[in-house]
Enzyme design. Sequence first.
Site, PDB file in Angstrom:
ATOM      1  CE  LYS A  54     -12.904  22.233  11.204  1.00  0.00           C
ATOM      2  NZ  LYS A  54     -11.811  21.730  12.018  1.00  0.00           N
ATOM      3  CD  GLN A  98      -8.888  19.541  11.798  1.00  0.00           C
ATOM      4  OE1 GLN A  98      -9.473  20.495  11.289  1.00  0.00           O
ATOM      5  NE2 GLN A  98      -9.453  18.787  12.735  1.00  0.00           N
ATOM      6  CG  ASP A 121     -10.698  25.778  16.723  1.00  0.00           C
ATOM      7  OD1 ASP A 121     -11.910  25.575  16.474  1.00  0.00           O
ATOM      8  OD2 ASP A 121      -9.785  25.041  16.305  1.00  0.00           O
TER       9      ASP A 121
END
Length: 297
Positions: A54, A98, A121
């Site tokens: 990422k 995460q 997200d």
Amino acid sequence: MAGKLIDGKELAKNLRGEIAAGVTDLKAKGGVTPGLAVILVGENPASVSYVTAKEKACAEAGMYSREIRLPATISEQELLDEIAHLNVDPAIHGILVQLPLPKGFDEKKVIDAIAPEKDVDGFTPVNVGKMLIGETCFLPCTPHGIIKLIEFSGMDLRGKHAVVIGRSNIVGKPVAVLLARKETNATVTLCHTGTPDVAAFTRTADVVVVATGRPNTLTGDMLKPGAVVIDVGVNRIPDATKPKGFRLVGDADFASCAAVASAITPVPGGVGPMTITMLLWNTLESARRTVALRRGF
Ligand code: NAP
């Protein structure tokens, strides 16, 4: 192989080019560099490699990224405090925690702590709810990438029958919602372990999205000839001939499905590259919104 490959790497590259151009434009005209904060708690090797990927993708797109590595021993409150700081940090437009978090953390509570306007997200209840009722929001990255891949395959989803196998909150359910939206207009069947005969549905499907986390959930004999297959699964199969000691397979049996499908995503190289791409997409969008707010429109 009869069906063509839906190349997620190629689509991701095209979209990342557009995103990088958007970042350059925003820096020049809005004076803002989109910034993404990625929080990693603990040392899970798969999570470490996702976070590294990422960061690299952010750098390539010209974005600012901040990696926050925290030991698995920190308290939940310390993690919530870190998120609270990021929520008000003007250099940060997107916050990603995460997952999975180490044992002992309440993932729902942690995700809920992210400000919805920085939830790139698309996992917070506010964004999930807005997606459901069709309001402007951050779409969850993997499901959004899946819709882009189906469009990239050349399939016009309007009026088509789409079958989704798997009903998780991060893949199956949101994919079903996005497929059924008015602008997509597919007719959707959502299958799961309570579905007695999944093949009875997939054999009538124009597109099948399989997201079960189980290899060989979908085989060629379960498909209508010419169907489009999106394989979301990522499964490690022990393989002594590979340097890492394993190979990756999806949830579809690639050979038998590819022989019947008109198009299919590979694993790896299908859905995976699109997930990070849509994260960059959302981060750029978030930064654009702050500029628009500053200017009062
Ligand atoms: P998950 O939370 O484990 O959910 C799996 C779903 O599949 C559940 O709803 C389960 O049904 C259903 N299921 C399992 N076996 C089935 C079967 N034989 N027939 C019908 N339904 C079945 O998994 P997930 O998070 O959605 O992830 C699915 C896969 O996608 C995993 O391999 C994951 O690694 C991969 N993934 C990839 C990406 C990417 O970027 N490439 C992103 C996310 C996930 P029940 O609800 O009845 O238990």
